[in-house]
Design a protein around this motif. Structure first.
Motif, PDB file in Angstrom:
ATOM      1  N   PRO A 223     -59.560  23.228 -18.410  1.00 35.97           N
ATOM      2  CA  PRO A 223     -58.641  22.166 -17.995  1.00 35.97           C
ATOM      3  C   PRO A 223     -58.364  22.239 -16.498  1.00 35.97           C
ATOM      4  N   SER A 224     -58.101  21.068 -15.911  1.00 43.20           N
ATOM      5  CA  SER A 224     -57.865  21.017 -14.470  1.00 43.20           C
ATOM      6  C   SER A 224     -56.532  21.655 -14.100  1.00 43.20           C
ATOM      7  N   GLN A 225     -55.596  21.719 -15.020  1.00 42.78           N
ATOM      8  CA  GLN A 225     -54.318  22.357 -14.780  1.00 42.78           C
ATOM      9  C   GLN A 225     -53.822  22.987 -16.078  1.00 42.78           C
ATOM     10  N   PRO A 226     -52.978  23.996 -15.984  1.00 49.32           N
ATOM     11  CA  PRO A 226     -52.508  24.669 -17.196  1.00 49.32           C
ATOM     12  C   PRO A 226     -51.827  23.684 -18.142  1.00 49.32           C
ATOM     13  N   ARG A 227     -52.178  23.777 -19.393  1.00 50.66           N
ATOM     14  CA  ARG A 227     -51.590  22.883 -20.390  1.00 50.66           C
ATOM     15  C   ARG A 227     -50.463  23.635 -21.107  1.00 50.66           C
ATOM     16  N   LYS A 228     -49.355  23.760 -20.441  1.00 50.60           N
ATOM     17  CA  LYS A 228     -48.246  24.493 -21.024  1.00 50.60           C
ATOM     18  C   LYS A 228     -46.928  23.870 -20.569  1.00 50.60           C
ATOM     19  N   ALA A 229     -45.873  24.174 -21.300  1.00 46.89           N
ATOM     20  CA  ALA A 229     -44.553  23.641 -20.985  1.00 46.89           C
ATOM     21  C   ALA A 229     -43.499  24.561 -21.569  1.00 46.89           C
ATOM     22  N   GLU A 230     -42.300  24.489 -21.009  1.00 41.30           N
ATOM     23  CA  GLU A 230     -41.204  25.347 -21.444  1.00 41.30           C
ATOM     24  C   GLU A 230     -39.890  24.589 -21.292  1.00 41.30           C
ATOM     25  N   ARG A 231     -39.025  24.717 -22.297  1.00 38.60           N
ATOM     26  CA  ARG A 231     -37.727  24.053 -22.240  1.00 38.60           C
ATOM     27  C   ARG A 231     -36.648  24.971 -22.792  1.00 38.60           C
ATOM     28  N   ARG A 232     -35.498  24.924 -22.137  1.00 40.39           N
ATOM     29  CA  ARG A 232     -34.323  25.655 -22.611  1.00 40.39           C
ATOM     30  C   ARG A 232     -33.154  24.683 -22.628  1.00 40.39           C
ATOM     31  N   ARG A 233     -32.304  24.823 -23.639  1.00 40.47           N
ATOM     32  CA  ARG A 233     -31.124  23.973 -23.695  1.00 40.47           C
ATOM     33  C   ARG A 233     -30.036  24.668 -24.492  1.00 40.47           C
ATOM     34  N   ALA A 234     -28.800  24.405 -24.131  1.00 41.42           N
ATOM     35  CA  ALA A 234     -27.660  24.977 -24.840  1.00 41.42           C
ATOM     36  C   ALA A 234     -26.618  23.888 -25.032  1.00 41.42           C
ATOM     37  N   THR A 235     -26.239  23.664 -26.290  1.00 45.60           N
ATOM     38  CA  THR A 235     -25.192  22.710 -26.625  1.00 45.60           C
ATOM     39  C   THR A 235     -24.181  23.399 -27.531  1.00 45.60           C
ATOM     40  N   LYS A 236     -23.170  22.655 -27.959  1.00 45.78           N
ATOM     41  CA  LYS A 236     -22.198  23.217 -28.881  1.00 45.78           C
ATOM     42  C   LYS A 236     -22.815  23.492 -30.248  1.00 45.78           C
ATOM     43  N   GLU A 237     -23.981  22.877 -30.495  1.00 43.17           N
ATOM     44  CA  GLU A 237     -24.615  22.992 -31.810  1.00 43.17           C
ATOM     45  C   GLU A 237     -25.735  24.011 -31.847  1.00 43.17           C
ATOM     46  N   THR A 238     -26.526  24.091 -30.785  1.00 43.19           N
ATOM     47  CA  THR A 238     -27.667  25.007 -30.761  1.00 43.19           C
ATOM     48  C   THR A 238     -27.884  25.569 -29.365  1.00 43.19           C
ATOM     49  N   THR A 239     -28.404  26.774 -29.328  1.00 41.49           N
ATOM     50  CA  THR A 239     -28.951  27.352 -28.101  1.00 41.49           C
ATOM     51  C   THR A 239     -30.413  27.611 -28.394  1.00 41.49           C
ATOM     52  N   ILE A 240     -31.276  27.007 -27.597  1.00 42.75           N
ATOM     53  CA  ILE A 240     -32.688  26.968 -27.979  1.00 42.75           C
ATOM     54  C   ILE A 240     -33.595  27.208 -26.784  1.00 42.75           C
ATOM     55  N   GLU A 241     -34.716  27.883 -27.053  1.00 39.64           N
ATOM     56  CA  GLU A 241     -35.760  28.125 -26.057  1.00 39.64           C
ATOM     57  C   GLU A 241     -37.102  27.880 -26.733  1.00 39.64           C
ATOM     58  N   VAL A 242     -37.931  27.041 -26.120  1.00 35.16           N
ATOM     59  CA  VAL A 242     -39.252  26.726 -26.671  1.00 35.16           C
ATOM     60  C   VAL A 242     -40.284  26.835 -25.567  1.00 35.16           C
ATOM     61  N   ARG A 243     -41.401  27.450 -25.877  1.00 34.88           N
ATOM     62  CA  ARG A 243     -42.517  27.562 -24.929  1.00 34.88           C
ATOM     63  C   ARG A 243     -43.807  27.243 -25.653  1.00 34.88           C
ATOM     64  N   VAL A 244     -44.687  26.475 -25.002  1.00 37.35           N
ATOM     65  CA  VAL A 244     -45.959  26.052 -25.590  1.00 37.35           C
ATOM     66  C   VAL A 244     -47.070  26.267 -24.581  1.00 37.35           C
ATOM     67  N   ASP A 245     -48.193  26.814 -25.033  1.00 36.86           N
ATOM     68  CA  ASP A 245     -49.406  26.908 -24.216  1.00 36.86           C
ATOM     69  C   ASP A 245     -50.571  26.497 -25.113  1.00 36.86           C
ATOM     70  N   LEU A 246     -51.198  25.373 -24.783  1.00 34.43           N
ATOM     71  CA  LEU A 246     -52.239  24.816 -25.639  1.00 34.43           C
ATOM     72  C   LEU A 246     -53.548  25.582 -25.578  1.00 34.43           C
ATOM     73  N   ASP A 247     -53.681  26.489 -24.640  1.00 29.15           N
ATOM     74  CA  ASP A 247     -54.946  27.200 -24.460  1.00 29.15           C
ATOM     75  C   ASP A 247     -54.806  28.698 -24.672  1.00 29.15           C
ATOM     76  N   LYS A 248     -53.744  29.102 -25.361  1.00 35.36           N
ATOM     77  CA  LYS A 248     -53.570  30.492 -25.762  1.00 35.36           C
ATOM     78  C   LYS A 248     -53.359  30.547 -27.267  1.00 35.36           C
ATOM     79  N   PRO A 249     -53.852  31.577 -27.930  1.00 36.96           N
ATOM     80  CA  PRO A 249     -53.678  31.680 -29.388  1.00 36.96           C
ATOM     81  C   PRO A 249     -52.260  32.115 -29.745  1.00 36.96           C
TER      82      PRO A 249
END
Length: 491
Positions: A223-249
């Motif tokens: 790929p011409s650039q890394p195919r990955k993304a990361e998001r963090r968020r905190a609310t009164k309902e959830t505290t969440i962290e998600v990371r994705v890399d489409l080219d790693k197992p």
């Protein structure tokens, strides 16, 4: 519709229809001999100026299908000749592909016979063409296209191509989309069968437990650039962290991160804080079954997914399941970028051996968010959960008696995944990925036993991940172009 063979079948196609005139006029005005018919074309002229007088419709459909089939047959013969020259066997080649649209879902099955010298046949079950025509067969016209003549086109194509062709409308509320999905399914199915004829591998709808395609670096086009993304968020309902890399197992867990990772100034989930001193699962939401579903999806997709969530499960499972699916979908959408050069569509089956359940998923990274499912989610909790009839009183340990057996309160309150939220997870994940996806129940034991929704859920997760793996695959033959007859995807 035929231009779908260019954008989705990766073939250059040009089709021109003419009308045979048995007695055309010559330049001098004299009539030519009847035994010397010629074809003439009327440039920039459409004979079909009205719907009452259209004498050539039937012949045009048959002629167009026959001509296209003959052209495709030459392509197949070239590939078949190369295969035979390598000494490969000449066994029949079959491919199945399904194309999902937001209001339709069609299936194509195509079989090339050994030797490719047999007259082809076609079975087309595409009616009704839409649901809003007040007719059992649906709409009669889509613009100037006469829907009832569609099977004639496909029968003529199959006869000239010399294949066994089956076309089936699985779902479809919109007539235009039923037709479009059918042509796209054929284009993808023909290409899959052609590729299978070339290398003997299954390039159509993936069977259960099929391994994901290799990452693009192994396919010769990183790929011409890394195919990955990361998001963090905190609310009164959830505290969440998600990371994705489409080219790693996918990996199940990480080693302790060490003290240096305990604080970075960013919002941290409690799970990530614990990860600094202990081995931590990469997917940990607090809902065990949701974890298993996401793990199955990630393994089938062959991609790295990290999800850590602490939510208000003391209320129920809703916010945790919903926010995980939304955030994961947003990461997938970001990691996919503009989707240029991708296969874009994927079709796969998933199974759950213990229950005998098989589900098919079809995904299109279309940027047109839509999700449909016919999964029988007819229990309150996935897997049945505790019996609905609760007897006895709460004891001092905070448990209730269910059919005489103690069950933790947490198992009923946010610790289990409701069937309602299972559907919502797939729906939210699909919409936030900006994809079109359909889930179809292919097989289930009859009559289903109590708890059968567990098998449905796991088969669906496996199928969804496997279809996603094929849709996100970088196709070198596309050379960075978007797989669309429009030349671009909706924003």
């Amino acid at each position: 519709m035929i231009d779908q063979l260019t954008s989705h079948g990766q073939l250059g196609v040009a089709l021109r229809c003419g009308i045979i005139n048995a007695e055309p006029s010559s330049a001098s005005g004299k009539r030519a001999a009847p035994e010397a018919p010629t074809k003439f074309f009327a440039p920039a002229q459409d004979y079909a100026t009205g719907l009452d007088s259209r004498p050539h419709d039937r012949d045009i459909f048959i002629a167009a299908g026959g001509a296209l089939g003959a052209g495709l047959k030459r392509v197949v013969e070239e590939v078949l000749g190369a295969r035979c020259s390598r000494g490969a066997d000449s066994s029949p080649t079959t491919a199945v592909f399904c194309c999902p649209l937001d209001e339709a879902f069609a299936e194509c099955s195509i079989n090339f016979h050994a030797g490719h010298n047999k007259t082809g046949t076609c079975a087309a079950k595409l009616e009704p063409y839409g649901l809003y025509a007040g007719s059992a067969t649906g709409r009669k016209w889509v613009g100037r296209y006469r829907t009832e003549l569609t099977p004639l086109f496909w029968s003529a194509l199959a006869a000239s191509l010399g294949c066994e062709l089956s076309l089936k409308r699985v779902r479809g509320k919109n007539a235009h989309h039923v037709l479009e999905s059918t042509f796209k399914s054929f284009a993808r199915g023909f290409r899959a069968a052609l590729d299978q004829l070339a290398d003997g591998k299954n390039h159509g709808c993936a069977k259960p437990n099929a391994p994901p395609p290799p990452p693009p670096s192994l396919a010769g086009l990183p790929p011409s650039q890394p195919r990955k993304a990361e998001r963090r968020r905190a609310t009164k309902e959830t505290t969440i962290e998600v990371r994705v890399d489409l080219d790693k197992p996918f990996l199940h867990s990480d080693a302790p991160a060490g003290g240096d990772a305990a604080w970075s100034g960013d919002v941290m989930t409690p799970t990530k804080l614990r990860a600094s001193v202990q081995q931590t699962e990469r997917i940990r939401t607090g809902i065990v079954l949701l974890d298993e579903i996401l793990i199955s999806l990630a393994l089938s997709a062959g991609i790295e997914i990290i999800v850590h969530c602490d939510g208000d499960r003391h209320i129920d499972d809703h916010h945790t399941a919903e926010d995980v699916a939304i955030t994961l979908g947003q990461c997938l959408h970001e990691a996919l970028g503009d989707k240029a050069g991708l296969a874009r569509m994927g079709c796969a089956e998933g199974s759950h051996e213990a229950s005998g359940c098989t589900v098919r998923a079809v995904i299109d990274l279309s940027n047109r968010p839509h999700f449909e499912s016919d999964l029988p989610l007819d229990e309150e909790y996935v897997g049945g959960g505790p019996e609905e009839e609760v007897s006895g009183d709460r004891n001092g340990e905070g448990t209730v008696l269910v059919e005489g057996m103690p069950a933790p309160v947490d198992a009923l309150c946010g610790g289990m995944l409701s069937c309602e939220m299972l559907h919502h997870v797939f729906d939210s994940l699909t919409l936030e990925t900006r994809a079109t996806a359909h889930l179809e129940l292919m097989h289930e034991a009859s009559p289903p036993k109590r708890g059968h929704t567990l098998g449905v859920a796991m088969a669906a997760a496996s199928a969804y991940g496997a279809a996603l793996a094929r849709a996100i695959r970088v196709d070198p033959r596309r050379r960075g172009a978007v797989a669309s007859s429009k030349g671009t995807l909706s924003k």
